[in-house]
Design a protein around this motif. Structure first.
Motif, PDB file in Angstrom:
ATOM      1  N   THR A 285       0.823  -1.223   0.000  1.00 41.81           N
ATOM      2  CA  THR A 285       0.000   0.000   0.000  1.00 41.81           C
ATOM      3  C   THR A 285       0.850   1.263   0.000  1.00 41.81           C
ATOM      4  OG1 THR A 285      -0.161   0.000   2.432  1.00 41.81           O
ATOM      5  CG2 THR A 285      -1.873  -1.170   1.216  1.00 41.81           C
ATOM      6  N   SER A 286       2.116   1.142  -0.306  1.00 45.06           N
ATOM      7  CA  SER A 286       3.010   2.299  -0.313  1.00 45.06           C
ATOM      8  C   SER A 286       2.482   3.393  -1.236  1.00 45.06           C
ATOM      9  CB  SER A 286       4.404   1.878  -0.785  1.00 45.06           C
ATOM     10  OG  SER A 286       5.273   2.987  -0.811  1.00 45.06           O
ATOM     11  N   GLY A 287       2.512   4.617  -0.755  1.00 41.56           N
ATOM     12  CA  GLY A 287       2.038   5.762  -1.528  1.00 41.56           C
ATOM     13  C   GLY A 287       0.575   6.076  -1.320  1.00 41.56           C
ATOM     14  N   LYS A 288      -0.155   5.184  -0.655  1.00 46.22           N
ATOM     15  CA  LYS A 288      -1.592   5.378  -0.450  1.00 46.22           C
ATOM     16  C   LYS A 288      -1.928   6.019   0.901  1.00 46.22           C
ATOM     17  CE  LYS A 288      -2.964   1.461  -3.366  1.00 46.22           C
ATOM     18  NZ  LYS A 288      -3.726   0.186  -3.429  1.00 46.22           N
ATOM     19  N   TRP A 289      -0.894   6.415   1.648  1.00 49.46           N
ATOM     20  CA  TRP A 289      -1.107   6.881   3.018  1.00 49.46           C
ATOM     21  C   TRP A 289      -0.762   8.344   3.205  1.00 49.46           C
ATOM     22  CZ3 TRP A 289      -3.337   3.821   6.650  1.00 49.46           C
ATOM     23  CH2 TRP A 289      -3.411   2.446   6.362  1.00 49.46           C
ATOM     24  N   GLY A 290      -1.354   8.932   4.242  1.00 47.94           N
ATOM     25  CA  GLY A 290      -1.024  10.276   4.673  1.00 47.94           C
ATOM     26  C   GLY A 290      -1.319  10.385   6.159  1.00 47.94           C
ATOM     27  N   VAL A 291      -0.906  11.484   6.766  1.00 47.59           N
ATOM     28  CA  VAL A 291      -1.194  11.749   8.177  1.00 47.59           C
ATOM     29  C   VAL A 291      -1.593  13.205   8.334  1.00 47.59           C
ATOM     30  CG1 VAL A 291      -0.380  11.574  10.560  1.00 47.59           C
ATOM     31  CG2 VAL A 291       0.646  10.133   8.808  1.00 47.59           C
ATOM     32  N   PHE A 292      -2.626  13.475   9.126  1.00 41.33           N
ATOM     33  CA  PHE A 292      -2.941  14.862   9.485  1.00 41.33           C
ATOM     34  C   PHE A 292      -3.150  14.954  10.986  1.00 41.33           C
ATOM     35  CE2 PHE A 292      -7.005  12.922   8.211  1.00 41.33           C
ATOM     36  CZ  PHE A 292      -7.886  13.299   9.222  1.00 41.33           C
ATOM     37  N   LYS A 293      -3.123  16.157  11.500  1.00 39.25           N
ATOM     38  CA  LYS A 293      -3.211  16.356  12.938  1.00 39.25           C
ATOM     39  C   LYS A 293      -4.552  15.889  13.490  1.00 39.25           C
ATOM     40  CE  LYS A 293      -0.100  20.357  13.221  1.00 39.25           C
ATOM     41  NZ  LYS A 293       0.004  21.797  13.595  1.00 39.25           N
ATOM     42  N   LEU A 294      -4.524  15.451  14.737  1.00 39.20           N
ATOM     43  CA  LEU A 294      -5.751  15.077  15.425  1.00 39.20           C
ATOM     44  C   LEU A 294      -6.733  16.251  15.386  1.00 39.20           C
ATOM     45  CD1 LEU A 294      -6.150  12.351  17.004  1.00 39.20           C
ATOM     46  CD2 LEU A 294      -5.875  13.700  19.099  1.00 39.20           C
ATOM     47  N   PRO A 295      -8.003  16.020  15.081  1.00 40.98           N
ATOM     48  CA  PRO A 295      -8.970  17.127  15.077  1.00 40.98           C
ATOM     49  C   PRO A 295      -9.118  17.737  16.476  1.00 40.98           C
ATOM     50  CG  PRO A 295      -9.851  15.193  13.942  1.00 40.98           C
ATOM     51  CD  PRO A 295      -8.605  14.752  14.642  1.00 40.98           C
ATOM     52  N   ALA A 296      -9.448  19.025  16.512  1.00 41.33           N
ATOM     53  CA  ALA A 296      -9.681  19.712  17.782  1.00 41.33           C
ATOM     54  C   ALA A 296     -11.158  19.618  18.156  1.00 41.33           C
ATOM     55  CB  ALA A 296      -9.265  21.176  17.665  1.00 41.33           C
ATOM     56  N   PHE A 297     -11.461  19.985  19.398  1.00 39.87           N
ATOM     57  CA  PHE A 297     -12.865  19.981  19.823  1.00 39.87           C
ATOM     58  C   PHE A 297     -13.586  21.239  19.354  1.00 39.87           C
ATOM     59  CE2 PHE A 297     -11.437  16.527  22.394  1.00 39.87           C
ATOM     60  CZ  PHE A 297     -12.559  15.735  22.542  1.00 39.87           C
ATOM     61  N   GLU A 298     -12.841  22.297  19.121  1.00 40.24           N
ATOM     62  CA  GLU A 298     -13.402  23.496  18.512  1.00 40.24           C
ATOM     63  C   GLU A 298     -12.327  24.090  17.613  1.00 40.24           C
ATOM     64  OE1 GLU A 298     -11.114  24.087  21.848  1.00 40.24           O
ATOM     65  OE2 GLU A 298     -13.206  23.415  22.092  1.00 40.24           O
ATOM     66  N   GLU A 299     -12.717  24.765  16.562  1.00 39.45           N
ATOM     67  CA  GLU A 299     -11.750  25.296  15.612  1.00 39.45           C
ATOM     68  C   GLU A 299     -10.759  26.207  16.332  1.00 39.45           C
ATOM     69  OE1 GLU A 299     -11.656  27.093  11.079  1.00 39.45           O
ATOM     70  OE2 GLU A 299     -13.523  26.410  11.993  1.00 39.45           O
ATOM     71  N   GLY A 300      -9.494  25.953  16.077  1.00 44.49           N
ATOM     72  CA  GLY A 300      -8.439  26.712  16.736  1.00 44.49           C
ATOM     73  C   GLY A 300      -7.972  26.088  18.036  1.00 44.49           C
ATOM     74  N   GLY A 301      -8.617  24.994  18.468  1.00 47.08           N
ATOM     75  CA  GLY A 301      -8.252  24.322  19.716  1.00 47.08           C
ATOM     76  C   GLY A 301      -7.029  23.442  19.563  1.00 47.08           C
ATOM     77  N   ASN A 302      -6.582  22.870  20.674  1.00 47.06           N
ATOM     78  CA  ASN A 302      -5.384  22.041  20.675  1.00 47.06           C
ATOM     79  C   ASN A 302      -5.576  20.767  19.848  1.00 47.06           C
ATOM     80  OD1 ASN A 302      -2.799  21.003  21.520  1.00 47.06           O
ATOM     81  ND2 ASN A 302      -3.900  19.673  22.942  1.00 47.06           N
ATOM     82  N   ARG A 303      -4.566  20.464  19.027  1.00 48.14           N
ATOM     83  CA  ARG A 303      -4.617  19.266  18.201  1.00 48.14           C
ATOM     84  C   ARG A 303      -3.469  18.311  18.513  1.00 48.14           C
ATOM     85  NH1 ARG A 303      -6.133  20.978  12.057  1.00 48.14           N
ATOM     86  NH2 ARG A 303      -6.502  18.719  11.997  1.00 48.14           N
ATOM     87  N   ALA A 304      -2.785  18.556  19.630  1.00 49.61           N
ATOM     88  CA  ALA A 304      -1.664  17.705  20.031  1.00 49.61           C
ATOM     89  C   ALA A 304      -2.093  16.771  21.156  1.00 49.61           C
ATOM     90  CB  ALA A 304      -0.490  18.566  20.492  1.00 49.61           C
ATOM     91  N   SER A 305      -1.664  15.521  21.067  1.00 41.07           N
ATOM     92  CA  SER A 305      -1.958  14.549  22.117  1.00 41.07           C
ATOM     93  C   SER A 305      -0.860  13.497  22.122  1.00 41.07           C
ATOM     94  CB  SER A 305      -3.328  13.899  21.888  1.00 41.07           C
ATOM     95  OG  SER A 305      -3.692  13.081  22.986  1.00 41.07           O
ATOM     96  N   ASN A 306      -1.008  12.507  22.981  1.00 42.79           N
ATOM     97  CA  ASN A 306       0.002  11.463  23.102  1.00 42.79           C
ATOM     98  C   ASN A 306      -0.671  10.118  23.346  1.00 42.79           C
ATOM     99  OD1 ASN A 306       3.016  10.819  23.566  1.00 42.79           O
ATOM    100  ND2 ASN A 306       2.018   9.849  25.308  1.00 42.79           N
ATOM    101  N   LEU A 307      -0.070   9.076  22.792  1.00 44.34           N
ATOM    102  CA  LEU A 307      -0.532   7.711  23.034  1.00 44.34           C
ATOM    103  C   LEU A 307       0.694   6.811  23.019  1.00 44.34           C
ATOM    104  CD1 LEU A 307      -3.184   6.031  23.389  1.00 44.34           C
ATOM    105  CD2 LEU A 307      -2.995   5.478  20.956  1.00 44.34           C
ATOM    106  N   GLY A 308       1.092   6.344  24.198  1.00 39.61           N
ATOM    107  CA  GLY A 308       2.269   5.496  24.289  1.00 39.61           C
ATOM    108  C   GLY A 308       3.497   6.259  24.772  1.00 39.61           C
ATOM    109  N   GLY A 309       4.631   5.602  24.716  1.00 43.94           N
ATOM    110  CA  GLY A 309       5.879   6.200  25.169  1.00 43.94           C
ATOM    111  C   GLY A 309       6.472   5.448  26.347  1.00 43.94           C
ATOM    112  N   SER A 310       7.794   5.574  26.530  1.00 43.71           N
ATOM    113  CA  SER A 310       8.463   4.861  27.606  1.00 43.71           C
ATOM    114  C   SER A 310       9.690   5.623  28.094  1.00 43.71           C
ATOM    115  CB  SER A 310       8.856   3.451  27.149  1.00 43.71           C
ATOM    116  OG  SER A 310       9.743   3.521  26.038  1.00 43.71           O
ATOM    117  N   ASN A 311      10.300   5.108  29.171  1.00 42.25           N
ATOM    118  CA  ASN A 311      11.417   5.774  29.837  1.00 42.25           C
ATOM    119  C   ASN A 311      12.278   4.716  30.514  1.00 42.25           C
ATOM    120  OD1 ASN A 311       9.738   8.504  29.773  1.00 42.25           O
ATOM    121  ND2 ASN A 311       8.467   6.947  30.747  1.00 42.25           N
TER     122      ASN A 311
END
Length: 427
Positions: A285-311
């Motif tokens: 499926t190479s070439g068939k993919w893209g990524v966009f930011k997580l939608p916000a709850f209201e226009e102009g709202g925060n679109r950054a989040s996290n899922l996973g990670g380690s230390n």
């Protein structure tokens, strides 16, 4: 104040996980290696192992008295053995252990003296090289107890071919309402569902939406937060997706991945680490993919989040804490090492590495989109959240509430009941 019962639940949970795992490769105490060097031992899993081994080889070139034995075992085995060792006062534990974001606070709160105080060893000088959400997670009573490693900045992985067929453009999806409307169009034009979810077994989407609003199952004071306005908003979006008829029921990991790679669903909101699974299991499926930011709850709202990670943490019981510190400081703050980790599928939280060329490259599999640049730009905007030591129990209650909500129980009723049950289980 949490009662001892909450600690018992945490400990029991990781022990049960360990009992269920069959991917154990044994333990590994520090000791003298065949070369005669005093050998450090680290516990880690999966793709983290070759990254640690590579870094150890490079570090050894400048530190000939250094040797690291990396013991690979399943994630649940690490937690089971770690918990058992901590209960025994550190007996049988290695020098270094990998711990995921959502597990760290449970360990540091339950066993506050078990981990080396990195601030006392000088790591505060490195704090500015990492996003606040990571350093706050690893801080207790003003001191850091963990080395930040990989993160899980989120985005919406999407199938360009399905979007193009439906005439939908990701640039027009700025809010969750936009996302739902786009899903309806895609379903109408192509017959494909917008998203795959295990509504009765996992709450990954809900957790991402909580985090982007700066909260979690618990608030900053550790109080149960499942009935908060932020929680209700997240559950409302989940229910609207289900009611719109644009959710494919994907029970478990493999069906979820297959739904994406086989083109049965148009999107998958997730952490940056999903890149590895998509490219490995959807090679055609190479070439068939893209990524966009997580939608916000209201226009102009925060679109950054996290899922996973380690230390990584250093055990207080180690008799080679200084040597372990020197290596882990090198490991966590050296650009070359973190680029290697990146190429191995782990998104680094070290911000000095984001100027590296790899973050500016076009990724062919994603139709030459600069996806790593997008994820890197998100890291400083990810809100810090409070997992607490009751993360696993809270997740269980959140999943139950979500299942009830999508099957007809009013949101407020389901969440209020979840709050009561969670309090009974943890306080």
């Amino acid at each position: 104040m949490k009662k001892l019962f909450g600690m018992i639940i945490f400990v029991a949970f990781v022990l049960v996980l360990g009992a269920c795992s069959s991917d154990s490769s044994g333990e590994g105490d520090s000791g003298e290696s065949d070369s005669g060097k005093e050998e450090l031992t680290a516990w880690a899993w999966n793709i983290n192992v070759p990254v640690l081994e590579m870094a150890a080889e490079k570090f050894e070139e400048e530190n000939p008295d250094f040797k690291l034995n990396v013991v690979e075992m399943g994630t649940s085995d690490v937690y089971s053995k770690l918990t058992t060792g901590l209960q025994a006062g550190g007996k049988g534990l290695p020098d270094i252990v990998l711990v995921e974001d959502d597990r760290f606070q449970g360990y540091i709160n339950t066993f506050p003296d078990a981990f080396a105080n990195l601030s006392e060893m000088g790591f505060d000088e490195q704090k500015s090289k990492f996003p606040d959400y990571k350093t706050e997670l690893l801080t207790k009573d003003g001191a850091m107890y963990g080395f930040p490693f990989d993160g899980g900045p989120t985005g919406v992985f999407y199938r360009r071919d399905i979007f193009n067929e439906a005439g939908v453009t990701p640039e027009d999806i700025k809010t969750w309402d936009d996302f739902i409307e786009a899903g309806k169009t895609i379903k109408d034009k192509t017959g494909k569902d917008m998203i795959g979810l295990d509504l009765n077994g996992d709450d990954g989407l809900y957790r991402m939406m909580l985090t982007q609003q700066g909260t979690f199952y618990f608030d900053d004071e550790g109080e149960v937060n499942l009935a908060s306005d932020e929680s209700k908003k997240a559950m409302e979006i989940t229910k609207e997706l289900k009611d719109a008829g644009i959710v494919k029921n994907t029970v478990g990991w493999d069906p979820w991945i297959s739904a994406m790679t086989e083109g049965d669903v148009a999107t998958a909101p997730s952490g940056a680490w999903l890149y590895g699974s998509i490219t490995q299991q959807g090679k055609d499926t190479s070439g068939k993919w893209g990524v966009f930011k997580l939608p916000a709850f209201e226009e102009g709202g925060n679109r950054a989040s996290n899922l996973g990670g380690s230390n990584y943490v250093i055990m207080s019981a180690s008799d080679q804490k200084e040597k372990a510190y020197d290596f882990m400081e090198y490991f966590s703050t050296t650009n070359e090492v973190q680029v290697e980790a990146m190429e191995g599928g782990l998104f680094p939280s070290l911000n000095t590495v984001y100027d590296n060329e790899i973050f500016k490259q076009e990724v062919e599999f994603f139709d030459n989109q600069k996806i790593w640049e997008m994820f890197a730009g998100e890291m400083e905007n990810i809100p810090a959240v409070n997992y607490t030591g009751d993360y696993a129990v809270a997740k269980d209650e959140a999943v139950k509430a979500q299942s009830k909500i999508v099957n007809g129980t009013p949101i407020e009723e389901a969440l209020e009941n979840a709050v009561k049950t969670l309090k009974n289980r943890t306080q």
